[in-house]
Design an enzyme around this catalytic site. Sequence first.
Site, PDB file in Angstrom:
ATOM      1  CD  GLU A  60      -2.753   1.552   0.333  1.00  0.00           C
ATOM      2  OE1 GLU A  60      -3.253   2.690   0.280  1.00  0.00           O
ATOM      3  OE2 GLU A  60      -3.053   0.650  -0.481  1.00  0.00           O
ATOM      4  CG  HIS A  63      -0.988   1.980  -5.177  1.00  0.00           C
ATOM      5  ND1 HIS A  63      -0.803   2.098  -6.545  1.00  0.00           N
ATOM      6  CD2 HIS A  63      -2.279   2.376  -4.942  1.00  0.00           C
ATOM      7  CE1 HIS A  63      -1.917   2.528  -7.109  1.00  0.00           C
ATOM      8  NE2 HIS A  63      -2.824   2.713  -6.163  1.00  0.00           N
ATOM      9  CG  HIS A 125      -9.421   3.867  -7.699  1.00  0.00           C
ATOM     10  ND1 HIS A 125      -9.143   5.201  -7.496  1.00  0.00           N
ATOM     11  CD2 HIS A 125      -8.266   3.212  -7.433  1.00  0.00           C
ATOM     12  CE1 HIS A 125      -7.886   5.337  -7.125  1.00  0.00           C
ATOM     13  NE2 HIS A 125      -7.328   4.145  -7.089  1.00  0.00           N
ATOM     14  CG  HIS A 214     -15.445  -9.516 -15.807  1.00  0.00           C
ATOM     15  ND1 HIS A 214     -15.201  -8.326 -16.456  1.00  0.00           N
ATOM     16  CD2 HIS A 214     -14.261 -10.192 -15.805  1.00  0.00           C
ATOM     17  CE1 HIS A 214     -13.930  -8.273 -16.826  1.00  0.00           C
ATOM     18  NE2 HIS A 214     -13.344  -9.396 -16.449  1.00  0.00           N
ATOM     19  CG  HIS A 276      -6.820  -9.918 -16.618  1.00  0.00           C
ATOM     20  ND1 HIS A 276      -7.194 -10.449 -17.838  1.00  0.00           N
ATOM     21  CD2 HIS A 276      -7.983  -9.543 -16.005  1.00  0.00           C
ATOM     22  CE1 HIS A 276      -8.511 -10.402 -17.960  1.00  0.00           C
ATOM     23  NE2 HIS A 276      -9.021  -9.841 -16.868  1.00  0.00           N
TER      24      HIS A 276
END
Length: 302
Positions: A60, A63, A125, A214, A276
């Site tokens: 975290e 990032h 986001h 999805h 991905h």
Amino acid sequence: MFRKQNLKWLGVLATIIMTFVQLGGALVTKTGSEDGCGSSWPLCNGALLPENLPIQTIIELSHRAVSAISLIVVLWLVITAWKNIGYIKEIKPLSIISVGFLLVQALVGAAAVIWQQNPYVLALHFGISLISFSSVFLMTLIIFSIDKKYEADILFIHKPLRILTWLMAIIVYLTIYTGALVRHTKSSLAYGAWPIPFDDIVPHNAHDWVQFSHRGMALITFIWIMITFIHAIKNYSDNRTVRYGYTASFILVILQVITGALSVITNVNLIIALFHALFITYLFGMIAYFILLMLRTTRSQK
């Protein structure tokens, strides 16, 4: 610092850093590191650098650091581009979009940490950050005069391909949202085997429905990009911009489907999951470039 000769390497650097922002966000979600810094932002567990650093906190923090660096580099690129090549019609709008959406992305991320947002809101986001990435990506292409090299500046895209591409952009964006929703609702392994659990096809709960949606959108995306690719190659075979661009998009969507399938088959292998995220990032960047070309065509008609 803001000299014209800095533009090319700044564009490349900004694009690379924005790619790492995308991958970092996927890594945070895939490893369950969203709460690695507790509910503190911009601090981490109430400190600039907490003493206790489990792997989730490190992910975290990393990032957040990369996101902060990206804002600095993108601002540097935007100011330099605005100052030196602001006369190019697309530079100023792209500059505003790249910085604006980067700030919105940061605020949504901060809100997620502080107030623990609904997953359906959090799924936005990734889409927001993709818009910022694409703006930086387009500026870099313009800086390298890629349009002149591949005759894109004289390309006229006719209405059928424009319609196909606009619909492709909408379908891909909806698929991206459902993919982000899969991550944020922790539905990656819901709904059984890939492509569908033939012995139990009907979804049973919310997680199954998210994963089912999805996969359905991914199928529609693949088919639509294939149709658009065939149309583009058939009708614009003499134009390298269209030929290379739509071929790259078709290859990227194939890789996207493969990594999506492997994510399920391997119980969400982290490396595959990151690829991905990488492939969809650059697929969206390519679609943004097509939109730029279509807008130029529309302007030329007036």
